[in-house]
Design a protein around this motif. Structure first.
Motif, PDB file in Angstrom:
ATOM      1  N   LEU A 145      44.952   2.988  10.125  1.00  0.00           N
ATOM      2  CA  LEU A 145      46.257   1.837  10.863  1.00  0.00           C
ATOM      3  C   LEU A 145      47.249   2.953  11.310  1.00  0.00           C
ATOM      4  O   LEU A 145      47.113   4.307  10.814  1.00  0.00           O
ATOM      5  CB  LEU A 145      47.127   1.509   9.010  1.00  0.00           C
ATOM      6  N   ASP A 146      48.375   2.637  12.272  1.00  0.00           N
ATOM      7  CA  ASP A 146      49.324   3.319  13.074  1.00  0.00           C
ATOM      8  C   ASP A 146      50.310   3.422  12.286  1.00  0.00           C
ATOM      9  O   ASP A 146      50.042   2.838  11.145  1.00  0.00           O
ATOM     10  CB  ASP A 146      49.276   2.565  14.045  1.00  0.00           C
ATOM     11  N   GLU A 147      51.091   4.111  12.435  1.00  0.00           N
ATOM     12  CA  GLU A 147      52.119   4.996  11.895  1.00  0.00           C
ATOM     13  C   GLU A 147      53.315   4.746  12.457  1.00  0.00           C
ATOM     14  O   GLU A 147      53.668   5.058  13.772  1.00  0.00           O
ATOM     15  CB  GLU A 147      52.015   6.282  11.626  1.00  0.00           C
ATOM     16  N   PHE A 148      54.281   4.417  12.004  1.00  0.00           N
ATOM     17  CA  PHE A 148      55.687   4.384  12.259  1.00  0.00           C
ATOM     18  C   PHE A 148      56.397   5.907  12.278  1.00  0.00           C
ATOM     19  O   PHE A 148      56.532   6.125  12.018  1.00  0.00           O
ATOM     20  CB  PHE A 148      56.763   3.011  12.384  1.00  0.00           C
ATOM     21  N   THR A 149      57.351   5.761  13.186  1.00  0.00           N
ATOM     22  CA  THR A 149      58.075   7.372  13.828  1.00  0.00           C
ATOM     23  C   THR A 149      58.886   6.635  11.877  1.00  0.00           C
ATOM     24  O   THR A 149      59.131   6.087  12.771  1.00  0.00           O
ATOM     25  CB  THR A 149      58.565   7.486  14.473  1.00  0.00           C
ATOM     26  N   HIS A 158      65.014   3.563  10.041  1.00  0.00           N
ATOM     27  CA  HIS A 158      64.932   3.109  10.840  1.00  0.00           C
ATOM     28  C   HIS A 158      63.507   3.965  11.171  1.00  0.00           C
ATOM     29  O   HIS A 158      63.325   4.388  10.577  1.00  0.00           O
ATOM     30  CB  HIS A 158      65.933   3.725  11.503  1.00  0.00           C
ATOM     31  N   LEU A 159      63.174   2.477  11.682  1.00  0.00           N
ATOM     32  CA  LEU A 159      61.389   2.904  12.514  1.00  0.00           C
ATOM     33  C   LEU A 159      61.300   3.419  14.052  1.00  0.00           C
ATOM     34  O   LEU A 159      62.738   2.070  14.822  1.00  0.00           O
ATOM     35  CB  LEU A 159      60.781   1.712  11.900  1.00  0.00           C
ATOM     36  N   GLY A 160      60.917   4.184  14.211  1.00  0.00           N
ATOM     37  CA  GLY A 160      60.878   4.131  15.894  1.00  0.00           C
ATOM     38  C   GLY A 160      59.555   3.673  16.710  1.00  0.00           C
ATOM     39  O   GLY A 160      58.916   2.964  16.117  1.00  0.00           O
TER      40      GLY A 160
END
Length: 168
Positions: A145-149, A158-160
């Motif tokens: 799975l991809d990851e959020f910054t 807060h998500l990037g």
């Protein structure tokens, strides 16, 4: 000595070509600008989106966090886009994983049923992931799975943008 006079026919030909070229460029310029404008727009990729999730409320159990990207500009259109992440704490580090399955893009759930304890489960084709997002061999997903910054601002997560998984 030869005279370099322009005949009436040549004059009309030059005039018509000049006027026609001017009209063609006047019609084409807005179309070219319309096609190229989105490419020239600045990208807002370094931005973090606030979520309603308090960082102090997170545990080692992933929770679903819904958030909205306000006024996202996609070519010429601005719209609000709803998104989701699975967020949890690993020690003092906050981890946010994308819920999009790497098989065919369905949405994964945490502990989908009794058989899938402590793992992410994709109900579409029985895809399974470990808690850190690593795809379990022998199941359909071809990657983690991809990851959020992640950033914490005033106690809120807060998500990037999404990045390839760095945990596996």
């Amino acid at each position: 000595m030869m005279s370099s006079k322009v005949s009436r026919r040549q004059f009309l030909s030059y005039t018509l070509m000049g006027v026609g070229g001017f009209m063609a460029s006047a019609m084409l310029m807005p179309m070219v600008r319309f096609a190229v404008d989105p490419v020239l727009q600045p990208k807002g990729e370094g931005e973090f989106v606030p979520t309603p999730q308090k960082a102090d409320d997170l545990t080692e159990t992933p929770v679903r966090v819904d958030f909205t990207i306000k006024d996202r500009k996609d070519a010429w259109y601005k719209s609000d886009v709803s998104n989701t992440a699975w967020v949890y704490k690993e020690g003092d580090t906050i981890i946010a994983l994308s819920p999009v399955c790497k098989h065919l893009g369905c949405t994964v759930n945490w502990e989908g049923d009794e058989k899938h304890k402590n793992e992410f489960f994709c109900p579409c084709h029985n895809g399974r992931y470990e808690k850190n997002g690593k795809n379990i061999p022998g199941t359909p997903p071809l990657g983690p799975l991809d990851e959020f910054t992640v950033e914490v601002v005033d106690g809120y997560v807060h998500l990037g943008k999404t990045v390839p998984n760095t945990l596996v």
